[in-house]
Enzyme design. Structure first.
Site, PDB file in Angstrom:
ATOM      1  N   CYS A 134       2.746 -15.725  -3.245  1.00  0.00           N
ATOM      2  CA  CYS A 134       1.524 -15.002  -3.432  1.00  0.00           C
ATOM      3  C   CYS A 134       0.886 -15.013  -4.733  1.00  0.00           C
ATOM      4  O   CYS A 134       1.700 -15.196  -5.676  1.00  0.00           O
ATOM      5  CB  CYS A 134       1.739 -13.520  -3.029  1.00  0.00           C
ATOM      6  SG  CYS A 134       0.498 -12.606  -3.660  1.00  0.00           S
ATOM      7  N   HIS A 170      -1.403  -6.215  -4.748  1.00  0.00           N
ATOM      8  CA  HIS A 170      -0.971  -7.300  -3.906  1.00  0.00           C
ATOM      9  C   HIS A 170      -1.718  -7.178  -2.564  1.00  0.00           C
ATOM     10  O   HIS A 170      -2.203  -8.200  -2.086  1.00  0.00           O
ATOM     11  CB  HIS A 170       0.537  -7.008  -3.497  1.00  0.00           C
ATOM     12  CG  HIS A 170       1.015  -8.015  -2.389  1.00  0.00           C
ATOM     13  ND1 HIS A 170       1.334  -9.104  -2.446  1.00  0.00           N
ATOM     14  CD2 HIS A 170       1.059  -7.593  -0.965  1.00  0.00           C
ATOM     15  CE1 HIS A 170       1.489  -9.956  -1.430  1.00  0.00           C
ATOM     16  NE2 HIS A 170       1.608  -8.892  -0.509  1.00  0.00           N
ATOM     17  N   ASP A 173     -14.987  -4.057   6.133  1.00  0.00           N
ATOM     18  CA  ASP A 173     -14.121  -3.230   5.199  1.00  0.00           C
ATOM     19  C   ASP A 173     -13.225  -2.430   5.797  1.00  0.00           C
ATOM     20  O   ASP A 173     -13.249  -2.056   7.191  1.00  0.00           O
ATOM     21  CB  ASP A 173     -15.362  -2.306   4.636  1.00  0.00           C
ATOM     22  CG  ASP A 173     -15.540  -1.124   5.748  1.00  0.00           C
ATOM     23  OD1 ASP A 173     -16.424  -1.499   6.774  1.00  0.00           O
ATOM     24  OD2 ASP A 173     -15.301  -0.146   5.360  1.00  0.00           O
ATOM     25  N   ASP A 227     -22.007   3.200   2.581  1.00  0.00           N
ATOM     26  CA  ASP A 227     -22.342   3.718   3.881  1.00  0.00           C
ATOM     27  C   ASP A 227     -23.498   4.858   4.070  1.00  0.00           C
ATOM     28  O   ASP A 227     -23.887   5.078   2.996  1.00  0.00           O
ATOM     29  CB  ASP A 227     -21.020   4.203   4.627  1.00  0.00           C
ATOM     30  CG  ASP A 227     -20.444   5.144   3.973  1.00  0.00           C
ATOM     31  OD1 ASP A 227     -20.814   5.695   3.037  1.00  0.00           O
ATOM     32  OD2 ASP A 227     -19.527   5.729   4.365  1.00  0.00           O
ATOM     33  N   CYS A 254       3.118 -10.510  -7.848  1.00  0.00           N
ATOM     34  CA  CYS A 254       3.967 -11.626  -7.328  1.00  0.00           C
ATOM     35  C   CYS A 254       4.286 -12.807  -8.256  1.00  0.00           C
ATOM     36  O   CYS A 254       5.410 -13.303  -8.159  1.00  0.00           O
ATOM     37  CB  CYS A 254       3.510 -11.962  -5.938  1.00  0.00           C
ATOM     38  SG  CYS A 254       3.308 -10.690  -4.833  1.00  0.00           S
ATOM     39  N   CYS A 278      -1.128 -13.213  -6.453  1.00  0.00           N
ATOM     40  CA  CYS A 278      -1.446 -12.100  -7.010  1.00  0.00           C
ATOM     41  C   CYS A 278      -0.663 -11.859  -8.335  1.00  0.00           C
ATOM     42  O   CYS A 278       0.270 -12.134  -8.428  1.00  0.00           O
ATOM     43  CB  CYS A 278      -1.423 -10.840  -6.113  1.00  0.00           C
ATOM     44  SG  CYS A 278       0.093  -9.823  -6.217  1.00  0.00           S
TER      45      CYS A 278
HETATM   46 ZN   LIG Z   1       1.539 -10.391  -4.188  1.00  0.00          ZN
END
Ligand SMILES: [Zn+2]
Ligand SMILES: [Zn+2]
Lengths: 450, 471
Positions: free
Chosen positions: A324, A361, A286, A111, A329, A326
Site C-alpha cells: 500500500c 489507510h 460517497d 447534500d 503503510c 499510504c
Molecule cells: Zn495503507
C-alpha cells in the site's frame, strides 16, 4: 398530500443554466459502460471515476486538512444538515463559508440536508412545501424548503450542491407515494434552480428518483435531464434494496443520461459496489463506511476487510496492507511511517490515533482503487481489472463472487469463467458479515456520528 | 563548564551524553542550560520536556503530525501500557523486530528520544502495595505485578534511549512510617540489580529520587553520590522538593535531572528549573487539551501585540489558557494565540476549533494538542534564552505578575474516547450530554435498515434517541 400525486410536471421554460464546471471525457471502456473523465470544479480539477470521503461536520474524523490532502483527496463531502445545526448558517456567513471554516483549499460537495432529516428525525414530515421537522435544539417546529436548502448551501459555498429531493425508501411498496415523490422531486428541482444564487460558482446537481421502478426512473431522467443541471445524481438507492435491483436502476439511468455530464451515485462505498457501479457507467460516489469502519478497527484491503482488533494481528509486524502506498503503510525508508498491524491492534479502541491511522489507510485505499480503475479504463483493460479485483478480493475463490455482481457485470458483457449464479439467499448465508451487509449500511452518513 | 577528563572518558562508553552549557547567576538560581545527546537522535537543549504518550501514541497525534507540527524532543513511554498480555504470553512489543523495538513499535520519528518508565505519569493508584521484588502496575487488563527482574529484561530488550529504574512508590496513597523505611532500601536494591546486569551501558539509566523526606532516603541518595554516580546517567525526581537536598558533588551535578513531579502550572515548572531541573514531563498539557483549553502564555511576558489586542490593559493577571468551548469564539477568525507559529494557528482559527469541539470532532483535540505542545516548546525556548541572558530570576517574577498561577478550570467535556487509564481516577465525565430534545414518537426504529452499532448507539444516545450501554 396525495392530491399532487400524478400531476404531470411541465418542463418549464428555463433560461440556459450556467455551469461552474467543465467535464472532459477521456476514455470509454470498450466492453463495459465505464468512463474516465476530467472534471474541473471551482476549487480545481478532479479525475473521474472518483470516491469522495465524507467530512460530515467539516472535518474528516481526526485528520487535518493537510493529512486529507496527502491521501490524494481533492473533493470531499460535507453534510448540510449537520453544518446547518453546527456551526449554523450565521457562523458560516460570518466565517465566509465551509472552505474557510475548515481550511480546505480543494473542492467540497454538500447534500441537500433533506435526506438526513428524513432519516435522522423520524418526526420529519414531507409536504409540497418542504420537510417539516422539530428542531433538534429546542423542539420547535421547523421547515426545510428547497429554497432554504439552496440558501444554506449557497452560504456554505460548496463547489457542488444538491437539490432537495423527496426520498422514499426504495423498498417501499407504496407505488403511488413513490410516484408522488418522484414528481415532487422534479418540482423541487425547479424551485432549487430558481433559488440558486451562485450558479456561476456552485454547481447544482439534480437527483433522479423513482425507486426500483425502471419506468419511473426513466421518466425522471427525461424530466431532469431537460433541466440541464451541470451534473446528475442517482438518488434514493442504498436504502436496503437488493443489489440486483440497485444495479438495474443504475444501469437504466446511466443509459438515459447525457454522456457529457458527471453521474453521481449517492451513498456507495464498498469496493465491490464501486467497481460494479463504475462498470455500469457511474462516475462519482460517497460513503461514510471507509472512515466509519476504520474506527471499528477495520482496514480495507485488496484482499478484503481485515479487523485489526483480532488477536491474530497482535504480533503482526507487517504493514496494514503490503504494497500500500499510504502514509501509514509505506516503510520509513520510503518516507512513510512504517505503521504495523501490531501497533494499530495495540491502539485499537483505546487511543484515537489508531483510528486516525486506519482512516488514512482506508481513504487512501478507496482513492487508489478509483485511480487504478481509471488507469485501466484509459488503457482499455478494465474487464481484466475487474476479474483481477474480484479474484484478489475473494482469495481467487470464484464460488465466493457475489451473484449480484456477476449478474450486473453480465449486463455489461463481462463474464467470469466457471461461475454460476446461485440464489441470493444462499449467497447471503454462506458468507460472513462483510458481504451480507446491505448496501444500506453504507448510506449511513445519515446517521453519521460525532 | 570545563569537563574533567574522567567524565570525558566515560562519555565514550555512554549512549547518552549530557553537557552543561551555562549556569544562571549562581547566587540567585540553580537554573542551567544543558545539551542532552543520544546517539542517532536529535540533540535536546535543556531545560526542555518530553511529551507523554499513551500506549505508545502521543494522544491525538499521528506520527506524521508529530514530525510535521511539533518540536518536542522526546517521548515518555510507560511500560505498563504495553504488557497487559504478560500474564499469558510474551507481550507483542517484545517480538517487535529491529534494534530499537520501542521506537519501531510506536512508529516514532527517529529523531525523538525515548524514555521508558515502569508506570504512567500520573499513575493510577495501585490496589495492592509493592513487594520486596515487584511493584504493582495498572494495565488495560487491570492490575499486575512487575518484578524488577522482568523490568530489567524489558528495558534491555526494548532498548529505550533512557530507562527510569524501578522505584518503590505508593502512587496515590501516603506511606506509613514502616513503609517509608522500606522504600529507599528496595529502590536501592532494585537499582543495584539493574546496573549490575546492564550490558555496554545500554540503555541509559535514570535513578529515581523518591517522594519522601530527604532524611528517609538520605542513605540511598548518599549511596547514589558515592557509589552509583558514574554508572547512572541521570536522576528522575518524583518530588522536586528534594532538589536542594541532593549533594552537590561533581559527579551528581553533571547528571541531567528529570522531573516526574507532575507540575500543575508553568509557575511550578519555573520553580523547578530555578532549583536545577533540566527535563520535564508535563501532564497538564494533555489535561488542558482534553479539556479544550488552548494554552496561552509566553515567557516572561505576553507579546506586545497580544497584550494590547486581546488582553486589554490593567494589572490583573492574565489567564494561562483559553477555554475553546466558549461560544464567544464561534465567529472569531483569530488564531488560538496571536503570533503563535503552530500549524493550528497558521492554518485555522478559533471559530473552526470551537466548532470542532462543539461537534465533538476529534480534529478539535488534535489541533489544540498541536498548539499546546508548540506553546510549551516556545515557553522552554524562551526560558533557555532567559538563562543565557542571566535574567531568569527577574523574568520569573515578571511572569508571576503577568499571569495567573494556575490553569483555568475546564468547562466542556473531554474527547469521547477515553483511555482505560482514566477509569480509576480524576474527574471523569459522568454521563454523556443530556439530550437537548427528545423524540415524541414511540417506536425505537430510528433509521431503516441500519444495523445499530455501539458507535451509532453513542450518537443516537447523544441525540436522545435511545439508551444503550457502551460496549
Ligand atoms: Zn495503507
Ligand atoms: Zn498555536
Amino acid at each position: 398530500m396525495a392530491s399532487a400525486t400524478s400531476t404531470p410536471t411541465p418542463i418549464p421554460m428555463l433560461k440556459p443554466m450556467p455551469s461552474a464546471l467543465t467535464f472532459e471525457l477521456i476514455a470509454r471502456c470498450s466492453t463495459t459502460k465505464a468512463r474516465a473523465a476530467n472534471l474541473t470544479l471551482p476549487h480545481g480539477p478532479v479525475q473521474l471515476p472518483l470516491f469522495m470521503p465524507v467530512a460530515t461536520q467539516a472535518s474528516l474524523k481526526g485528520l487535518t486538512p493537510h493529512q486529507l490532502e496527502a491521501t490524494g483527496c481533492r473533493l470531499c463531502l460535507n453534510n448540510t444538515y449537520h453544518l446547518g445545526l453546527k456551526p449554523g448558517q450565521e457562523v458560516l456567513k460570518a466565517v465566509g463559508g465551509a472552505h474557510k471554516l475548515q481550511g480546505w483549499k480543494h473542492n467540497i460537495l454538500t447534500d441537500s440536508g433533506g435526506f438526513q432529516m428524513v432519516s435522522l428525525l423520524k418526526l420529519a414530515n414531507i409536504t409540497e412545501e418542504g420537510v417539516r421537522f422539530l428542531s433538534p435544539h429546542d423542539g420547535t417546529p421547523m421547515l426545510l424548503t428547497p429554497e432554504h436548502s439552496i440558501d444554506l448551501q449557497n452560504t456554505i459555498g460548496s463547489d457542488i450542491i444538491m437539490q432537495l429531493d423527496d426520498v422514499v425508501i426504495t423498498t417501499s411498496p407504496d407505488a403511488a407515494r413513490m410516484r408522488e415523490a418522484m414528481h415532487r422531486s422534479i418540482r423541487w428541482l425547479d424551485r432549487c434552480i430558481t433559488a440558486h444564487a451562485n450558479p456561476t460558482t456552485q454547481n447544482l446537481f439534480c437527483i433522479i428518483q423513482g425507486g426500483l421502478d425502471l419506468e419511473m426512473r426513466a421518466e425522471c431522467c427525461k424530466e431532469m435531464v431537460a433541466r440541464d443541471t451541470p451534473g446528475i445524481a442517482i438518488g434514493g438507492l442504498s436504502g436496503g434494496e437488493a443489489k440486483d435491483d440497485y444495479c438495474r436502476v443504475v444501469n437504466t439511468c446511466t443509459g438515459l443520461l447525457p454522456e457529457m455530464k458527471p453521474r453521481y451515485v449517492m451513498g456507495i462505498g464498498y469496493p465491490e459496489d464501486l467497481v460494479v457501479s463504475v462498470a455500469l457507467g457511474a462516475d462519482m460516489f460517497d460513503c461514510v463506511w471507509p472512515t466509519r469502519t476504520a474506527r471499528f478497527g477495520n482496514a480495507i484491503t485488496a484482499h478484503g476487510l481485515l479487523n485489526i482488533r483480532h488477536a491474530r494481528y497482535a504480533n503482526d509486524f507487517g504493514p496494514v496492507e503490503e504494497g500500500c502506498g499510504c502514509m501509514c503503510c509505506r516503510k520509513k525508508e520510503d518516507g512513510g511511517l512504517g505503521i504495523t498491524k501490531a501497533f494499530v491492534h495495540h491502539l485499537a479502541s483505546k487511543e484515537t490515533v489508531g483510528a486516525h491511522l486506519l482512516t488514512i489507510h482506508n481513504v487512501w485505499y478507496q482513492l487508489a482503487l478509483m485511480t487504478s480503475m481509471r488507469e485501466a479504463i484509459i488503457e482499455d483493460r478494465f474487464p481484466a481489472f475487474i476479474k483481477k479485483f474480484f479474484d484478489d478480493y475473494h482469495g481467487a475463490d470464484k464460488t465466493k463472487y457475489p451473484d449480484w455482481a456477476i449478474k450486473a457485470l453480465k449486463m455489461t458483457q463481462i463474464r467470469f469463467e466457471n461461475t454460476s449464479i446461485r440464489t441470493p439467499k444462499r449467497y447471503q448465508n454462506s458468507n460472513p458479515a462483510r458481504k451480507t451487509l446491505p448496501i444500506a449500511y453504507c448510506h449511513d452518513h445519515m446517521i453519521e456520528e460525532a | 563548564m570545563s569537563i574533567s577528563t574522567t567524565v570525558q572518558r566515560s562519555k565514550e562508553l555512554k549512549e547518552l551524553v549530557f553537557d552543561i552549557i551555562k549556569h544562571a547567576d549562581a547566587a540567585l538560581s540553580s537554573a542551567r542550560i544543558g545539551k542532552l545527546s543520544v546517539a542517532g537522535r536529535k540533540d535536546l537543549e535543556t531545560p526542555n520536556f518530553f511529551s507523554l504518550s499513551s500506549r505508545g501514541a502521543v494522544p491525538h497525534l499521528t506520527p506524521d503530525v508529530i514530525s510535521a507540527h511539533t518540536q518536542f524532543g522526546g517521548v515518555y513511554m510507560a511500560l505498563e501500557d504495553f504488557i497487559e498480555r504478560a500474564g499469558n504470553a510474551t507481550p507483542p512489543i517484545m517480538n517487535c523486530p529491529g534494534p530499537f523495538p520501542l521506537h519501531t513499535f510506536a512508529a516514532l520519528p527517529p529523531s525523538l528520544i525515548t524514555l521508558l518508565a515502569p508506570r504512567r505519569t500520573p499513575a493510577v493508584t495501585a490496589a495492592v502495595g509493592n513487594s520486596n521484588n515487584a511493584i504493582s502496575i495498572f494495565t488495560s487488563n487491570g492490575f499486575q505485578t512487575l518484578s524488577n527482574k522482568a523490568y530489567i529484561n524489558y528495558a534491555e530488550k526494548l532498548h529505550p534511549d533512557i530507562a527510569v529504574a524501578l522505584a518503590d512508590i505508593p502512587h496515590g496513597s501516603v506511606p506509613g512510617t514502616k513503609r517509608v523505611t522500606k522504600m529507599a532500601d528496595r529502590t536501592q536494591g532494585w537499582l543495584t540489580e539493574l546496573l549490575s546486569g546492564r550490558k555496554e551501558g545500554k540503555p541509559a539509566i535514570f535513578a529515581p529520587i523518591l517522594s519522601i523526606d530527604f532524611l528517609d532516603q538520605s542513605e540511598y541518595i548518599n549511596e547514589l553520590a558515592d557509589e552509583f554516580a558514574d554508572d547512572i546517567d541521570g536522576l528522575a525526581f518524583y518530588d522536586s522538593n528534594l532538589l536542594p537536598d541532593i549533594p552537590e558533588t561533581t559527579a551528581l551535578s553533571r547528571l541531567p535531572k528529570l522531573s516526574l513531579d507532575e507540575p500543575s502550572s508553568p509557575r511550578h515548572i519555573l520553580r523547578q528549573i530555578s532549583l536545577g531541573m533540566d527535563l520535564f514531563t508535563i501532564p497538564f498539557v494533555g489535561f488542558a487539551t482534553d479539556a479544550g483549553i488552548a494554552l496561552d502564555f509566553q515567557f516572561p511576558r505576553p507579546s506586545q501585540e497580544e497584550g494590547i489586542v486581546s488582553k486589554g490593559t490593567g494589572s490583573a493577571p492574565l489567564p494561562l489558557g483559553i477555554d475553546m468551548w466558549s461560544t464567544s469564539h464561534s465567529t472569531s477568525l483569530t488564531p488560538l494565540s496571536i503570533g503563535c507559529p503552530c500549524y493550528a494557528c497558521r492554518s485555522h482559527h478559533r471559530a473552526f476549533i470551537q466548532h470542532l469541539l462543539s461537534a465533538k470532532e476529534m480534529l478539535g483535540w488534535a489541533l489544540i494538542q498541536i498548539h499546546n505542545y508548540t506553546t510549551m516548546s516556545t515557553f522552554f525556548h524562551s526560558i533557555r534564552e532567559s538563562i543565557r541572558n542571566k535574567t531568569f530570576e527577574s523574568d520569573c517574577e515578571e511572569f508571576a505578575r503577568a499571569y495567573e498561577s494556575e490553569l483555568p478550570e475546564k468547562s466542556g467535556q473531554g474527547p469521547r474516547v477515553r483511555g482505560y487509564n482514566f477509569k480509576s481516577e480524576g474527574p471523569v465525565e459522568q454521563k454523556k450530554n443530556k439530550a437537548p430534545w427528545l423524540p415524541l414518537g414511540g417506536d425505537d426504529q430510528v433509521a431503516q435498515s441500519v444495523v445499530p452499532s455501539d458507535e451509532l448507539a453513542g450518537k443516537l444516545e447523544e441525540m436522545g434517541v435511545t439508551e444503550q450501554a457502551d460496549q
